[in-house]
Design an enzyme around this catalytic site. Structure first.
Site, PDB file in Angstrom:
ATOM      1  CG  ASP A 206      -9.030   0.419   3.039  1.00 20.86           C
ATOM      2  OD1 ASP A 206      -8.762  -1.074   2.771  1.00 20.86           O
ATOM      3  OD2 ASP A 206      -9.191   1.558   2.035  1.00 20.86           O
TER       4      ASP A 206
ATOM      5  CD  GLU B  53      -5.714  -2.614   1.798  1.00 19.47           C
ATOM      6  OE1 GLU B  53      -6.260  -2.831   0.438  1.00 19.47           O
ATOM      7  OE2 GLU B  53      -6.183  -1.499   1.967  1.00 19.47           O
TER       8      GLU B  53
END
Length: 541
Positions: A197, A266
């Protein structure tokens, strides 16, 4: 390399299936639906955060990286999930939220006490300016300045997201090692990979330089609302620092000790495609990267072509991963459907999965895409997302794409739970529930299953090069080539029939592949006639 050309199915645990009937989905709920997931023909499951957390950001604020939050079950449940998924030939990937922790993490509770404790330098602390204001002009994605005053230390701490999500100081080698140790904890438990993330947020500019302002007409950053003050700056210093590339190499070196494991990053930066290329360069950094570039409102063939070609020109030996929906953006059936007055159109939903799965790269497919779910309208009083609560009503947050998965059309809460769910199930989702679509051969669900199996028979789609063809809007066309196999792939992105000549496609004749449910085009007088939202596959060699 199982992950090349793979379809990775994202499960948002809170909303997938509630096994213990408390209104919140859980890990046993994922286990209970593994046969359903296997039926989709996907290769892996990406499980969004299930770690111990105060849930201020619904699991993306972690207070213990090595334990399961009781809301979702316990470690033994996760071990069972891995074993039973592997029995079915499904890989398990999990989120790792590395750049920040919860403010309830033991590391932060110690770090904030004073400037001399063992964790004093584990977070990003800075003195106030002489007038008491924060050390620089950095802004938080979730609204307001990115600095919060801590009276115990008489210093500010950095948080790129919520105030309850303090940023770790990756300039400290102890932090980097502790982070790698947490990753290895899950590798030892048998996970097959990680979705990392906001991975480009790990390092910050050590000099804490101000971000430069961005002109109003340029405030088009991908991944957040342009009305958010965060869009008022170029984010040159609060993320995407050069030092982070070395940390990506440390992560890769660790994963290389566990053959077959994979890291998917990401990435949201000022130039996300450039950063994706850098972060996946060679065999020493991340295996794959994905950005928000196809998670925008821009549903045009020219835009999709530009995004993919731009990455292809930079990525060299790297490998992309594409997605058109996830837990942070409006569902694609609404986001792109609205541009064509086709929100909820089943043919559009089928075409979108085919399109994203035919690009060069791997695919992240968000739960509910296989049903063609539209975005849910959530009343203000039902909102859970702090992002939406802060920016309502100009921006309604992310709850609309996070509502419970509809399983049974005739049951309360669409069969997700017998208890009141954490978010309401919209009426529109009952009619597209799994049990309704199961027995319809032409449903979005069965088309998704068919296409997942069908594409595995074409190495050109799984692994091949991609070459775009210049075509007028709204036709997207490209060739995929691998080991002497070349396919022509075309999509009509509009809600009206389109005709394009074979000459415009650069071919003299086409051999349409007719065993694919989505192929509805015909060839007449050397023209390809494509109905609304048609997908066309043809063999060229």
């Amino acid at each position: 390399m199982w992950w090349r050309g793979a379809v990775i199915y994202q499960v948002y645990p809170r909303s997938f299936y509630d096994a213990n009937q408390d209104g919140i989905g859980d890990i046993p709920g994922i286990i209970a639906k593994l046969d359903y997931i296997k039926s989709l023909g996907v290769d892996a499951i990406w499980v969004s955060p299930f770690f111990k957390s105060p849930m201020k950001d619904f699991g993306y604020d972690i207070s213990d990286y090595r334990d399961i939050d009781p809301l979702f079950g316990q470690l033994s449940d996760f071990d069972e999930l891995i074993a039973k998924a592997h029995d079915r030939g499904i890989k398990i990937m999990i989120d790792q939220v590395l750049s920040h922790t919860s403010d309830q993490h033991a590391w932060f509770l110690e770090s904030r006490e004073d400037k001399t404790n063992d964790k004093a330098d584990w977070y990003v602390w800075a003195d106030a300016k002489p007038d008491g204001t924060p050390p620089n002009n950095w802004m938080s994605i979730f609204g307001g300045v990115a600095w919060t005053w801590e009276p115990r230390r008489q210093q500010y701490y950095l948080h790129n997201f919520l105030t309850s999500q303090p940023d770790l100081n990756f300039h400290n080698p102890e932090v980097r090692q502790a982070t790698l140790d947490n990753i290895e904890f899950w590798l030892k438990r048998g996970v097959d990979g990680f979705r990392l993330d906001a991975i480009n947020f790990c390092f910050h500019d050590a000099q804490l330089r101000d971000n430069p302002p961005k002109a109003q007409e340029l405030r088009t950053n991908i991944g957040f609302d342009s009305k958010n003050p965060y869009a008022y700056q170029y984010h040159y210093y609060n993320n995407t620092q050069d030092e982070n590339l070395g940390f990506m190499e440390d992560i890769r070196a660790l994963l290389d000790k566990y053959p077959g494991t994979v890291a998917l990053g990401e990435i949201s930066s000022e130039d996300s495609l450039k950063t994706m290329a850098e972060y996946t360069q060679g065999d020493k950094r991340l295996h794959m990267g994905y950005s928000f570039d196809l998670l925008t409102d821009d549903f045009k063939a020219s835009y999709i072509k530009q995004v993919v070609e731009s990455l292809e020109a930079r990525v060299s030996d790297g490998w992309p991963c594409w997605s058109v929906s996830n837990h942070d953006v409006i569902r694609v059936a609404s986001r792109w459907g609205r541009t064509q007055n086709a929100e909820g159109n089943a043919t559009l939903a089928k075409m979108l999965y085919a399109m994203i799965s035919s690009l060069r790269g791997s695919v992240c497919s968000y739960q509910g895409e296989e049903l063609g779910l539209v975005e849910a309208e959530i009343a203000y009083e039902d909102l859970q997302d702090p992002y939406g609560i802060t920016f309502w009503p100009q921006f309604k947050g992310r709850d609309g794409c996070r509502t419970p998965h509809p399983w049974e059309s005739q049951k309360d809460n669409a069969g997700f739970s017998t208890a009141k769910p954490w978010l309401p199930v919209p009426e529109a989702h009952y009619t597209t529930a799994v049990d309704t679509q199961e027995h319809d051969e032409n449903s979005v669900l069965n088309s998704y299953r068919h296409f997942s199996a069908w594409r595995k028979g074409f190495e050109a789609i799984l692994y091949g090069d991609i070459e775009f063809i210049d075509t007028p809007e709204p036709i997207l066309a490209f060739k995929r080539s691998y080991n002497g196999q070349t396919l022509l792939v075309c999509f009509n992105l509009s809600n009206e029939t389109q005709t394009i000549s074979l000459e415009e496609l650069g071919v003299s004749e086409l051999s349409l592949i007719t065993d694919h449910k989505l192929v509805t085009a015909t060839i007449n007088d050397n023209n390809l006639e494509m109905p609304a939202f048609a997908s066309v596959y043809a063999k060229l060699s």
